[in-house]
Design an enzyme around this catalytic site. Structure first.
Site, PDB file in Angstrom:
ATOM      1  N   CYS A  36      30.554  83.280  -0.795  1.00 39.02           N
ATOM      2  CA  CYS A  36      31.631  82.700  -1.607  1.00 39.02           C
ATOM      3  C   CYS A  36      32.061  83.736  -2.648  1.00 39.02           C
ATOM      4  O   CYS A  36      32.228  83.442  -3.822  1.00 39.02           O
ATOM      5  CB  CYS A  36      31.204  81.388  -2.263  1.00 39.02           C
ATOM      6  SG  CYS A  36      29.705  81.489  -3.248  1.00 39.02           S
ATOM      7  N   ASP A  45      15.180  77.448   3.573  1.00 39.35           N
ATOM      8  CA  ASP A  45      15.506  77.875   2.212  1.00 39.35           C
ATOM      9  C   ASP A  45      14.222  78.248   1.488  1.00 39.35           C
ATOM     10  O   ASP A  45      13.142  77.754   1.839  1.00 39.35           O
ATOM     11  CB  ASP A  45      16.250  76.785   1.426  1.00 39.35           C
ATOM     12  CG  ASP A  45      17.115  77.388   0.318  1.00 39.35           C
ATOM     13  OD1 ASP A  45      18.264  77.770   0.596  1.00 39.35           O
ATOM     14  OD2 ASP A  45      16.621  77.510  -0.823  1.00 39.35           O
ATOM     15  N   GLY A  50      22.333  71.940   1.850  1.00 39.94           N
ATOM     16  CA  GLY A  50      22.582  71.519   3.226  1.00 39.94           C
ATOM     17  C   GLY A  50      23.974  71.075   3.593  1.00 39.94           C
ATOM     18  O   GLY A  50      24.173  70.477   4.650  1.00 39.94           O
ATOM     19  N   CYS A  52      20.087  79.985   5.143  1.00 35.16           N
ATOM     20  CA  CYS A  52      20.107  79.914   3.668  1.00 35.16           C
ATOM     21  C   CYS A  52      20.730  78.563   3.318  1.00 35.16           C
ATOM     22  O   CYS A  52      21.808  78.483   2.743  1.00 35.16           O
ATOM     23  CB  CYS A  52      20.921  81.052   3.078  1.00 35.16           C
ATOM     24  SG  CYS A  52      20.407  82.704   3.585  1.00 35.16           S
ATOM     25  N   LYS A  93      26.486  72.742   4.738  1.00 37.37           N
ATOM     26  CA  LYS A  93      26.908  73.330   6.013  1.00 37.37           C
ATOM     27  C   LYS A  93      26.004  72.874   7.159  1.00 37.37           C
ATOM     28  O   LYS A  93      26.458  72.769   8.311  1.00 37.37           O
ATOM     29  CB  LYS A  93      26.959  74.848   5.903  1.00 37.37           C
ATOM     30  CG  LYS A  93      28.048  75.342   4.946  1.00 37.37           C
ATOM     31  CD  LYS A  93      28.123  76.845   4.878  1.00 37.37           C
ATOM     32  CE  LYS A  93      29.171  77.282   3.867  1.00 37.37           C
ATOM     33  NZ  LYS A  93      28.786  76.961   2.468  1.00 37.37           N
ATOM     34  N   ASP A 136      24.669  81.893   5.044  1.00 34.21           N
ATOM     35  CA  ASP A 136      25.503  81.733   3.848  1.00 34.21           C
ATOM     36  C   ASP A 136      24.692  82.350   2.707  1.00 34.21           C
ATOM     37  O   ASP A 136      23.961  81.671   2.005  1.00 34.21           O
ATOM     38  CB  ASP A 136      25.785  80.247   3.604  1.00 34.21           C
ATOM     39  CG  ASP A 136      26.769  80.036   2.466  1.00 34.21           C
ATOM     40  OD1 ASP A 136      27.335  81.028   1.969  1.00 34.21           O
ATOM     41  OD2 ASP A 136      26.962  78.879   2.058  1.00 34.21           O
TER      42      ASP A 136
END
Length: 410
Positions: free
Chosen positions: A362, A264, A244, A240, A246, A309
């Site tokens: 998050c 994505d 970008g 995911c 990460k 993520d």
């Protein structure tokens, strides 16, 4: 202190874009900057800071105006005069001199503000901490006695963190180089790749940024890629990937050796990733647009490690994106939880035997975090085990709220 009238008018216009047109705050501010190219740095800083504060304290400010007893307001029904009252009250709440609007009785607004401010301690927590009632109730049910402290921390202004691009420079050298460019930073003790800005600055204009020496990334977010422990030469999937951040961190940890596939569903985000990768001198990232389930099927069992993520409520980053709390609702969170469950189950098939998977959000809500992982493990107990969890809460570490779990395929 006198405010330029055009700034006051644009403040209201931008708030209307956020609350009426549902624009993201950063995009609405960016649009205002483009429409007013002659604004200086001081005006831009004043404008952006006040927009974020007015959005963050939206409900509380409306309560303090006295126009709406519980601070609940339909943006569609706000009159031009009420918008002006809101701005004046917002400045008063921040201990700034009140703005002057031509047809508005400012003294009357001040009197009403003082009266309402005395009533504030009797108001509900949702009014005082400025969020919708249903979100306050949801957070309280999820986090129990920790919720008030988390909520208070989420209303603080976010610090700015940089991730050092270790492919090009080490942290001490970047810190020294930025200081020469007028940007003061301090190292983050428990995050080796992170520097924190002492004072908010536009770091995108620095030579260091254009040379790809760092990326903007919260300290908590910088803990996620190392948890996967990617090694040079491995095949890693960032499933995911978004813009970008990460993926680029993974590439740095891998010393730009091996292969990273970044997936994505939004093609435009992957185009942004390609630009960032070029600036970072990263050439091991290959992007894949997810336009059908066939993309995943073809790659089953091929990854040494997978980073997920996943889409989430964003409840951990409300200090950074305060407009999100006015767009969030419980049915949407329930949909996101179902999406998370499906992604975790589906993308786990990409991992080879003895491989690793990191599930991250998050969010501060356990039902998007620990509970999702627990359910997955219950359904896949013969194939997966939990190796490690990271829980970052904003009232403890002072970073964004974050969760990550490292799973190992048996």
């Amino acid at each position: 202190m006198k405010y330029h009238h055009h700034l006051l008018v644009e403040l209201i216009a931008t708030l209307e874009r956020i609350f009426l047109d549902r624009s993201h705050a950063d995009k609405a501010i960016e649009k205002s900057f483009k429409e007013h190219p002659r604004w200086g740095a001081r005006d831009r800083k004043f404008f952006a800071e006040n927009i974020y504060d007015f959005v963050r304290w939206w409900r509380k400010i409306w309560f303090l105006t006295g126009e709406f007893p519980e601070g609940n307001v339909d943006p569609e029904k706000i009159t031009p005069e009420q918008w002006e009252i809101f701005v004046v009250t917002g400045f008063l709440m921040k201990d700034l001199p009140p703005a002057e609007f031509e047809a508005l009785d400012t003294e009357q607004v001040i009197e009403r503000y003082q009266k309402q401010n005395k009533k504030l301690k009797e108001a509900s927590r949702a009014v005082r901490q400025s969020l919708p009632d249903e979100l306050d109730a949801y957070g309280s049910a999820q986090l129990k006695e920790d919720w008030p402290a988390i909520l208070s921390a989420l209303n603080q202004k976010a610090k700015t963190y940089l991730r050092v691009n270790t492919l090009k420079i080490d942290r001490d050298s970047l810190q020294a180089k930025l200081k020469e460019e007028g940007v003061e930073t301090v190292p983050v003790p428990d995050v080796p790749s992170a520097l924190m800005l002492v004072e908010r600055k536009n770091v995108f204009v620095t030579k260091s940024f254009h040379e790809g020496l760092f990326e903007l990334q919260d300290a908590a977010s910088q803990m996620v890629a190392p948890l996967l422990n990617p090694q040079p030469g491995e095949r890693i999937f960032d499933a995911c990937a978004g813009g970008g951040g990460k993926s680029l961190h993974l590439a740095a940890l891998m010393k730009n050796k091996g292969k990273i596939l970044a997936f994505d569903i939004h093609e435009w985000k992957l185009k942004e990733l390609k630009l960032r990768a070029r600036r970072n001198s990263v050439d091991i990232v290959e992007t894949r647009w997810i336009d059908s389930t066939k993309v995943i099927k073809r790659l089953e069992g091929q990854a040494d490690g997978v980073l997920l993520d996943v889409p989430c409520s964003g409840s951990g980053v409300l200090k950074r994106n305060p407009d999100a709390k006015w767009k969030l609702n419980i049915p949407e969170i329930e949909k996101l939880k179902e999406t998370q469950k499906q992604i975790l189950q589906s993308y786990s098939s990409l991992v080879k035997s003895k491989g690793r998977l990191v599930y991250a959000t998050c969010s501060v809500f356990p039902d998007e975090n620990q509970q999702q992982v627990q359910k997955f493990l219950e359904n896949n107990s013969q194939m997966w085990r939990l190796e490690k969890e990271i829980v970052v809460l904003p009232h403890i570490q002072n970073y964004d709220g974050f969760y990550a779990a490292l799973l190992v395929k048996i």
